[in-house]
Structure formats: structure tokens, C-alpha cells
Enzyme design. Structure first.
Site, PDB file in Angstrom:
ATOM      1  CB  SER A  13      15.810   2.841  -1.277  1.00  9.53           C
ATOM      2  OG  SER A  13      14.537   2.673  -0.727  1.00  9.53           O
ATOM      3  CG  ASN A  14      13.749   1.802   3.746  1.00 13.73           C
ATOM      4  OD1 ASN A  14      13.620   2.790   4.470  1.00 13.73           O
ATOM      5  ND2 ASN A  14      12.839   1.467   2.841  1.00 13.73           N
ATOM      6  NE  ARG A  65       4.128 -17.947   6.069  1.00 12.75           N
ATOM      7  CZ  ARG A  65       4.221 -17.230   4.954  1.00 12.75           C
ATOM      8  NH1 ARG A  65       5.344 -16.643   4.627  1.00 12.75           N
ATOM      9  NH2 ARG A  65       3.167 -17.107   4.166  1.00 12.75           N
ATOM     10  CG  MET A  90       8.784  -7.729   0.099  1.00 13.01           C
ATOM     11  SD  MET A  90       7.935  -6.481   1.091  1.00 13.01           S
ATOM     12  CE  MET A  90       6.415  -6.370   0.165  1.00 13.01           C
ATOM     13  CG  ASN A 107       8.525  -4.698   9.221  1.00 13.02           C
ATOM     14  OD1 ASN A 107       9.238  -4.899   8.245  1.00 13.02           O
ATOM     15  ND2 ASN A 107       7.198  -4.582   9.124  1.00 13.02           N
ATOM     16  CG  HIS A 109       3.560  -1.688   7.086  1.00 11.56           C
ATOM     17  ND1 HIS A 109       3.453  -2.841   6.332  1.00 11.56           N
ATOM     18  CD2 HIS A 109       2.368  -1.061   6.991  1.00 11.56           C
ATOM     19  CE1 HIS A 109       2.244  -2.894   5.805  1.00 11.56           C
ATOM     20  NE2 HIS A 109       1.564  -1.827   6.189  1.00 11.56           N
ATOM     21  CB  VAL A 144       1.227  -9.926   9.903  1.00 12.15           C
ATOM     22  CG1 VAL A 144       1.691  -9.032   8.757  1.00 12.15           C
ATOM     23  CG2 VAL A 144       1.640 -11.357   9.623  1.00 12.15           C
ATOM     24  CG  ASP A 145       2.417  -5.423   8.717  1.00 11.40           C
ATOM     25  OD1 ASP A 145       3.658  -5.479   8.749  1.00 11.40           O
ATOM     26  OD2 ASP A 145       1.762  -5.597   7.674  1.00 11.40           O
ATOM     27  CB  VAL A 172      11.177  11.153   0.829  1.00 11.07           C
ATOM     28  CG1 VAL A 172      11.885  12.334   1.484  1.00 11.07           C
ATOM     29  CG2 VAL A 172      11.379  11.153  -0.684  1.00 11.07           C
TER      30      VAL A 172
HETATM   31  C1  GAR Z   1       9.576  -0.096   1.678  1.00 13.87           C
HETATM   32  O1  GAR Z   1       8.773   0.932   1.190  1.00 13.87           O
HETATM   33  C2  GAR Z   1       8.939  -0.784   2.864  1.00 13.87           C
HETATM   34  O2  GAR Z   1       8.102   0.053   3.588  1.00 13.87           O
HETATM   35  C3  GAR Z   1       8.153  -1.880   2.196  1.00 13.87           C
HETATM   36  O3  GAR Z   1       8.966  -2.313   1.146  1.00 13.87           O
HETATM   37  C4  GAR Z   1       9.707  -1.212   0.636  1.00 13.87           C
HETATM   38  C5  GAR Z   1      11.147  -1.645   0.437  1.00 13.87           C
HETATM   39  O4  GAR Z   1      11.864  -0.659  -0.246  1.00 13.87           O
HETATM   40  N1  GAR Z   1       7.870  -2.937   3.113  1.00 13.87           N
HETATM   41  C6  GAR Z   1       6.768  -3.673   3.087  1.00 13.87           C
HETATM   42  O5  GAR Z   1       5.910  -3.519   2.264  1.00 13.87           O
HETATM   43  C7  GAR Z   1       6.678  -4.727   4.165  1.00 13.87           C
HETATM   44  N2  GAR Z   1       5.464  -5.468   4.032  1.00 13.87           N
HETATM   45  P1  GAR Z   1      13.441  -0.705  -0.369  1.00 13.87           P
HETATM   46  O6  GAR Z   1      13.827  -2.097  -0.854  1.00 13.87           O
HETATM   47  O7  GAR Z   1      13.789   0.325  -1.375  1.00 13.87           O
HETATM   48  O8  GAR Z   1      14.038  -0.412   0.985  1.00 13.87           O
END
Ligand code: GAR
Length: 190
Positions: A13-14, A65, A90, A107, A109, A144-145, A172
Site C-alpha cells: 500500500s505504501n 544477509r 521486512m 525506510n 517504520h 536497525v531503525d 493512512v
Molecule cells: C508498513 O506499515 C510499514 O510501516 C511496515 O510494514 C508495512 C508495510 O505495508 N514496515 C515495517 O514494519 C518495517 N519493519 P504495505 O506493504 O502495505 O506498504
């Protein structure tokens, strides 16, 4: 236009929000390629609908990795990518990716960093009984993050929230700030 390469593992969705922002001319960019690592990830169908090239990489094919990241960097370079957009990727990334695109890996988060790092950010926020959480778009560093925060949005936690309802409201905000944060990053970093 900024040449983007998107890494995604899930529903996308992003990815969709970024593609739509480009279409709407809110973001002057082109998505050169989508790299995904889950065979039936919905993000693949979205990319097909936007006629964006896709490459599937199975992380299980790589021992370390760093080896996966080397394969990713090769593809991104082949597609002449300048900005790497982790949109629900992920996997933990290594210095192989970060050093190949210094200050150009972004990224998203689902928490207000530095709170609730890692893959269970939404569950952690619910368990902590905090009143607000949200999302963060940041430059990626090897830790990380972490890395420079570009943009954040706050989302209230409601008393009857489940991980699903809370995630939906966070998303959203993600879809709103992610394209804006890419615009900002490009202004900050040449
Ligand atoms: C998002 O909410 C993003 O913040 C999260 O995965 C989702 C992906 O949604 N990311 C993490 O958790 C990173 N560790 P999407 O596939 O609908 O864009």
C-alpha cells in the site's frame, strides 16, 4: 525526476501511495524497479498494474544477509536507481546496501522512532499502553531503525484498538507522509 528503486515484502500500500503521488505530480520521480522477496506478495500485482518492472529475489537463496544485499545492489544499479525506498521491506539490511547508496536509502517504520524499533512495533505500542503512536520515515543507517528522521506523524491509540485497527490508521498517515518525505530527502541531500 528522482530515480527510485522500491524494496517491498507485503501488500504494497505504501508502494501504491508513492506511485499515486508520482501520477498526481506531487513527487517528481520515476519508480525504475520494484524488488520483492515474497512470491505471492500483493505488491507485485500493484507494480504490474502500474507497468513498473519487477524483480523477485528469494532471501532463502542467499546464505548471508550481505549476499542478498549484493544481489539487490546489482539490480538497483542495473536499473540506474538513485534512491532506495524500503516500503515494508521486512529484511534487515547491511552496510553492503547502505554503503552502495550513501544517505540515499529511505525506510518507513510504524512507530514514532526511537520508540518501538523492530518488527513488532504496533504490538509493542499497544502493550506499553501509550496514548499515541504513529509512523516515521527516516534515512537508513546500518543500525536497525536508526538514522536521520525525515518526517513523523502521530496517531492516537483508542481503547478498543487491535493491532489491525491501529495499523490501518497508521497506514493512512504513512501514505500521506512517505511521498512528502522523499521530496524532503531530495532537497536535503544532493
Ligand atoms: C508498513 O506499515 C510499514 O510501516 C511496515 O510494514 C508495512 C508495510 O505495508 N514496515 C515495517 O514494519 C518495517 N519493519 P504495505 O506493504 O502495505 O506498504
Amino acid at each position: 525526476p528522482l530515480k527510485l528503486g522500491v524494496l517491498a515484502s507485503g501488500s504494497g500500500s505504501n508502494f501504491e501511495a508513492i506511485a499515486q503521488a508520482i501520477e498526481n505530480k506531487e513527487l517528481n520521480a520515476v519508480i525504475q524497479v520494484l524488488i520483492y522477496n515474497i512470491p505471492d506478495a500483493k505488491v507485485k500485482e500493484r507494480a504490474d498494474r502500474w507497468n513498473i518492472p519487477t524483480v523477485f529475489l528469494n532471501h532463502r537463496d542467499y546464505k548471508k544477509r550481505e549476499d542478498l544485499d549484493t544481489a539487490i545492489v546489482d539490480i538497483l544499479k542495473e536499473y540506474q536507481v538513485e534512491w532506495v525506498i524500503m516500503a515494508g521491506w521486512m529484511r534487515i539490511v547491511t552496510e553492503v546496501l547502505v554503503n552502495a547508496f550513501p544517505n540515499h536509502v529511505i525506510n518507513i517504520h510504524p512507530s514514532i522512532l526511537p520508540s518501538f524499533k523492530g518488527i513488532h512495533a504496533i504490538e509493542q505500542a499497544l502493550q506499553a499502553k501509550v496514548k499515541v503512536t504513529g509512523c516515521t520515515v527516516h534515512l537508513v543507517s546500518v543500525e536497525v531503525d536508526s538514522g536521520l528522521i525525515l518526517m513523523q506523524a502521530v496517531v492516537p491509540i483508542l481503547s478498543d484498538d487491535t493491532p489491525e485497527t491501529l495499523h490501518a490508521r497508521i497506514q493512512v498517515q504513512e501514505h500521506r507522509i512517505f511521498p512528502q518525505a522523499i521530496v524532503l530527502a531530495a532537497k536535503l541531500i544532493i
